[in-house]
Design a protein around this motif. Structure first.
Motif, mmCIF file in Angstrom:
data_model
loop_
_atom_site.group_PDB
_atom_site.id
_atom_site.type_symbol
_atom_site.label_atom_id
_atom_site.label_comp_id
_atom_site.label_asym_id
_atom_site.label_seq_id
_atom_site.Cartn_x
_atom_site.Cartn_y
_atom_site.Cartn_z
ATOM 1 N N ILE A 104 -17.846 0.357 2.943
ATOM 2 C CA ILE A 104 -17.612 0.619 1.532
ATOM 3 C C ILE A 104 -16.997 2.000 1.350
ATOM 4 C CG2 ILE A 104 -19.816 1.611 0.823
ATOM 5 C CD1 ILE A 104 -19.709 -0.583 -1.387
ATOM 6 N N LEU A 105 -17.349 2.916 2.245
ATOM 7 C CA LEU A 105 -16.767 4.257 2.211
ATOM 8 C C LEU A 105 -15.268 4.197 2.476
ATOM 9 C CD1 LEU A 105 -17.106 7.405 2.404
ATOM 10 C CD2 LEU A 105 -17.416 7.063 4.834
ATOM 11 N N LEU A 106 -14.895 3.471 3.548
ATOM 12 C CA LEU A 106 -13.466 3.374 3.892
ATOM 13 C C LEU A 106 -12.683 2.715 2.763
ATOM 14 C CD1 LEU A 106 -13.810 2.310 7.620
ATOM 15 C CD2 LEU A 106 -12.731 4.405 6.800
ATOM 16 N N ALA A 107 -13.259 1.654 2.182
ATOM 17 C CA ALA A 107 -12.559 0.954 1.106
ATOM 18 C C ALA A 107 -12.390 1.859 -0.112
ATOM 19 C CB ALA A 107 -13.320 -0.318 0.722
ATOM 20 N N ALA A 108 -13.454 2.594 -0.455
ATOM 21 C CA ALA A 108 -13.379 3.466 -1.633
ATOM 22 C C ALA A 108 -12.371 4.588 -1.411
ATOM 23 C CB ALA A 108 -14.761 4.043 -1.944
ATOM 24 N N LEU A 109 -12.318 5.129 -0.182
ATOM 25 C CA LEU A 109 -11.350 6.195 0.102
ATOM 26 C C LEU A 109 -9.926 5.656 0.012
ATOM 27 C CD1 LEU A 109 -12.998 8.127 3.070
ATOM 28 C CD2 LEU A 109 -12.730 8.897 0.725
ATOM 29 N N GLY A 110 -9.710 4.472 0.585
ATOM 30 C CA GLY A 110 -8.379 3.872 0.539
ATOM 31 C C GLY A 110 -7.923 3.649 -0.886
ATOM 32 N N GLU A 111 -8.836 3.113 -1.705
ATOM 33 C CA GLU A 111 -8.480 2.821 -3.086
ATOM 34 C C GLU A 111 -8.261 4.118 -3.871
ATOM 35 O OE1 GLU A 111 -7.738 -0.057 -4.240
ATOM 36 O OE2 GLU A 111 -7.630 0.346 -6.392
ATOM 37 N N THR A 112 -9.038 5.163 -3.560
ATOM 38 C CA THR A 112 -8.829 6.455 -4.227
ATOM 39 C C THR A 112 -7.407 6.938 -3.966
ATOM 40 O OG1 THR A 112 -11.159 7.014 -3.964
ATOM 41 C CG2 THR A 112 -9.663 8.822 -4.413
ATOM 42 N N LEU A 113 -6.998 6.844 -2.709
ATOM 43 C CA LEU A 113 -5.656 7.285 -2.324
ATOM 44 C C LEU A 113 -4.595 6.513 -3.110
ATOM 45 C CD1 LEU A 113 -4.807 9.335 -0.196
ATOM 46 C CD2 LEU A 113 -4.476 7.469 1.403
ATOM 47 N N THR A 114 -4.762 5.182 -3.185
ATOM 48 C CA THR A 114 -3.791 4.350 -3.890
ATOM 49 C C THR A 114 -3.762 4.673 -5.379
ATOM 50 O OG1 THR A 114 -4.198 2.592 -2.288
ATOM 51 C CG2 THR A 114 -3.106 1.963 -4.322
ATOM 52 N N CYS A 149 -6.519 -3.471 10.010
ATOM 53 C CA CYS A 149 -5.818 -2.443 9.227
ATOM 54 C C CYS A 149 -4.449 -2.957 8.802
ATOM 55 C CB CYS A 149 -5.652 -1.160 10.034
ATOM 56 S SG CYS A 149 -7.205 -0.335 10.371
ATOM 57 N N LEU A 150 -3.754 -3.620 9.742
ATOM 58 C CA LEU A 150 -2.422 -4.136 9.425
ATOM 59 C C LEU A 150 -2.505 -5.216 8.351
ATOM 60 C CD1 LEU A 150 -0.777 -4.220 12.962
ATOM 61 C CD2 LEU A 150 -0.452 -2.562 11.115
ATOM 62 N N CYS A 196 -0.904 2.881 2.684
ATOM 63 C CA CYS A 196 -1.946 3.667 3.371
ATOM 64 C C CYS A 196 -3.329 3.249 2.889
ATOM 65 C CB CYS A 196 -1.768 5.160 3.104
ATOM 66 S SG CYS A 196 -0.351 5.872 3.908
ATOM 67 N N GLY A 197 -3.470 3.097 1.578
ATOM 68 C CA GLY A 197 -4.759 2.685 1.023
ATOM 69 C C GLY A 197 -5.166 1.328 1.562
ATOM 70 N N GLY A 198 -4.199 0.389 1.603
ATOM 71 C CA GLY A 198 -4.485 -0.943 2.134
ATOM 72 C C GLY A 198 -4.919 -0.885 3.585
#
Lengths: 331, 328
Positions: free
Chosen positions: B20-30, B69-70, B195-197
């Motif tokens: 959930i941390l990785l997903a939230a960080l990715g979405e923050t970036l996007t 990731c891809l 990157c977020g994805g």
């Protein structure tokens, strides 16, 4: 064509013969009168939910909480029907179950509407959160106070006596009252959008809330009204599932129709005239998909993949057609 | 509970928070770049399925993670194609993709259900893991947990401490102004959507390769994408605070397991929905804190003020409002 190519590719990737799968989907949904009956049984809740969504989309709200509204409708209907068990006037309770279902769905949608207009919580998160809460309430009731005497199980509450069932076409669980309800919902909505003042205000408030405010109307109030209407239709769908299809409350009473209805409305390009046809097509895919795991050993979620691919293709096509025009505001 | 039990609990919280941390960080970036990727929930499932399938076929958890990731980036590319290129509503596209990716995951993942596959194994960091308290909690995990921890600092430093991060924020706040300064807003939005994805895909791998190892229907990751989306708001579009939210959520999840033991009469399914009312409640507080007009009498209450300060933080101004294709 692109959709066909995409799905065929996916099928080949899964190692299934594509033509056979398509044949099964077709035969499983329209192959016999019984199958068509099953399709119509799925068409009723799907159409009711989709019709409700037309109101919220018109006022530019993303009512993602249809699933929960349908569940609460089913819960309210079940409450009334439980009351009617062993009464001398079963018909009274059977009829009362439907306003109750609409009330349940409407109240649940009002919760999301109030969170949006008064609380400033985006309707996607409010609706989604309430979906999960409704699911929790449903499971609590099935495993707790409303459990089958003796055993609580995933198969749901104890079935109602037949005098509390909607009538059904012989052999299938399709109730003519349900079909009538969905058709009436469609007719009312066509009338609302075409001739009534309310339909116009919804559209105006969706396109330009500030202007509506300047004309002395309160957009927030209309947003809540649109949500309540949508919730009431979804609640009715839940009521039909309880009284006409399952004759009891089951954990998967909403069967994902709430989310699917959003796709139906998107593929209809938010137009009421296309909703019944698209809902029928989606119902065919859903019913036809049931056989896939048994015959071809592939998962029935293929139906969902095809539905999603269609909506994406439609989105692309719409964008293509109005390439020169203004992109629609976030809906 | 004894000391070692507490350590075990917190170690579990840190590991469990990773997806959930990785997903939230990715979405923050996007979202910092002004794009909403609503497809998180489906993307995580599809990525989890691919991660497990690839790891199973190659017997390498690492390759599975890369593949996931891809996949995450691929779904994000679909969001980009429809919203940035074709000008469709980001919410609509994201919603369709989240359902489609989920069904695709169930459909293609069917042959891999209930199999036993490779998992990430723990690699304690030599010296750091011997530190009392902090060592067992933070430094006795697998490398994906470390990557998640490192990603918090990396995201924060990138967004707030580098020239590239400044340009990213500029595009999210006002793409026109950024354009006037010689940026290419659409290209930058494409980059950060991808990157977020990529990070969201990693979240899926974290699920199927160690938090809830394996694949099935349901997998157990259902619903987390939506919570990650809420955490981005909870974090006020700040990576550090989003991370804090992820750990808080993971902590509550672990507590839920204990609660279940204390009150056995309430069915387990009820506890599983507990995070969602909580999510609505926090969003309510945040919306209240972010409102420009807070009643004057409330401002004087110190405790409320402190609470409101924690939750302040505004959305990127151009969030979800795509530039019209060809309007620049």
């Amino acid at each position: 064509m692109a959709v066909f190519g995409f799905t065929t590719g996916i099928l080949m990737l899964a190692g299934a013969p594509p033509m056979e799968a398509y044949g099964l989907l077709l035969k499983g949904s329209l192959g016999s009168g019984k199958k068509v009956g099953a399709v119509l049984t799925a068409w009723v809740p799907l159409t009711l939910c989709a019709v409700g969504l037309l109101y919220t989309f018109r006022i530019a709200l993303w009512n993602i909480g249809v699933e929960g509204q349908m569940i609460m409708g089913a819960v309210f209907a079940t409450a009334v029907l439980r009351w009617g068990v062993e009464s001398r006037l079963p018909l009274f309770y059977l009829i009362l179950a439907f306003p109750a279902a609409a009330l349940g769905g409407g109240l649940w949608a009002m919760g999301a509407g109030l969170l949006k207009t008064k609380g400033g919580v985006h309707e996607i998160f409010a609706g989604l959160g309430l979906n999960f809460v409704a699911q929790g309430i449903l499971l609590y009731l099935i495993f707790g106070p409303w459990k089958r005497p003796g055993v609580a199980s995933m198969s749901g509450t104890a079935p109602f006596p037949p005098e509390l069932w909607l009538s059904s076409v012989s052999g299938v669980r399709l109730s003519p009252e349900g079909v009538f309800l969905a058709a009436a919902a469609l007719a009312v909505t066509v009338w609302m959008f075409r001739y009534s003042r309310l339909g116009l205000v919804f559209k105006a408030a969706g396109n330009n809330p500030t202007a509506v405010m300047l004309f002395g109307e309160k957009p927030g109030r209309y947003m809540i009204l649109a949500m309540v209407l949508a919730g009431a239709f979804a609640g009715l769908a839940g009521g039909v599932q309880v009284a006409g299809v399952y004759h009891r409350l089951i954990p998967s009473i909403s069967s994902n129709y709430g989310y699917l209805a959003l796709l139906v409305v998107m593929l209809s390009n938010y137009r009421v005239a296309l909703v019944p046809a698209v809902a029928f097509f989606f119902a065919c895919l859903n019913v036809g998909g049931i056989q896939l795991p048994m015959v071809l050993k592939i998962d029935s979620s293929l139906a969902g993949v095809i539905q999603g691919a269609w909506v994406l293709a439609a989105l692309a096509a719409v964008a293509w057609l109005r390439k020169e025009g203004r992109p629609e505001e976030a809906r | 509970m004894s000391g070692s039990e507490w350590l075990l609990l917190f170690s579990g919280v840190v590991a469990g928070a990773t997806p959930i941390l990785l997903a939230a960080l990715g979405e923050t970036l996007t979202e910092k770049a002004g794009v909403i990727n609503l497809s998180l929930d489906g993307t995580i499932l599809l990525a989890a399925m691919v991660a497990f399938a690839v790891a199973f076929e190659t017997q390498s958890a690492f390759l599975g993670c890369i593949a996931a990731c891809l996949v995450g980036a691929l779904v994000a590319a679909a969001v980009g194609l429809f919203s940035l290129k074709l000008g469709q509503s980001q919410v609509a596209v994201g919603f369709v993709l989240t359902l489609t990716a989920r069904d695709l995951a169930y459909f293609l993942g069917n042959p891999y259900a209930r199999l036993h596959g490779p998992q990430f194994s723990s690699v304690p960091i030599p010296i750091l893991s011997d530190i009392p308290v902090l060592g067992p909690v933070l430094f006795q995990h697998n490398w994906m947990v470390y990557a998640g921890l490192g990603m918090i600092v990396l995201c924060w430093a990138y967004i707030y401490r580098t020239p590239m991060g400044l340009r990213l924020r500029a595009v999210g706040e006002d793409p026109r102004a950024a354009f006037a300064r010689g940026e290419n807003p659409v290209r930058l939005q494409w980059i950060y959507t991808l990157c977020g994805g990529f990070l969201v895909g990693a979240a899926g791998a974290a699920f199927s390769l160690f938090v809830k190892p394996g694949w099935g229907r349901p997998q157990g990751a259902e619903g987390t994408g939506w919570i990650a989306l809420a955490l981005v708001i909870f974090g006020g579009w700040h990576p550090m605070r989003a991370a804090a939210g992820a750990y808080l959520f993971s902590f509550l999840q672990v507590l839920g397991i204990y609660f279940q033991g204390w009150i056995p009469t309430v069915p387990a399914q009820v506890f599983q929905v507990a995070p969602f009312p909580l999510m609505i409640f926090t969003l309510l507080i945040i919306a209240y804190a972010q409102r420009t007009t807070i009643p004057r009498e409330d401002r004087h209450r110190l405790r409320l003020k402190a609470l409101l300060e924690v939750f302040s933080g505004a959305a990127p101004s151009a969030l979800g409002k795509p530039l019209r294709p060809g309007s620049l």
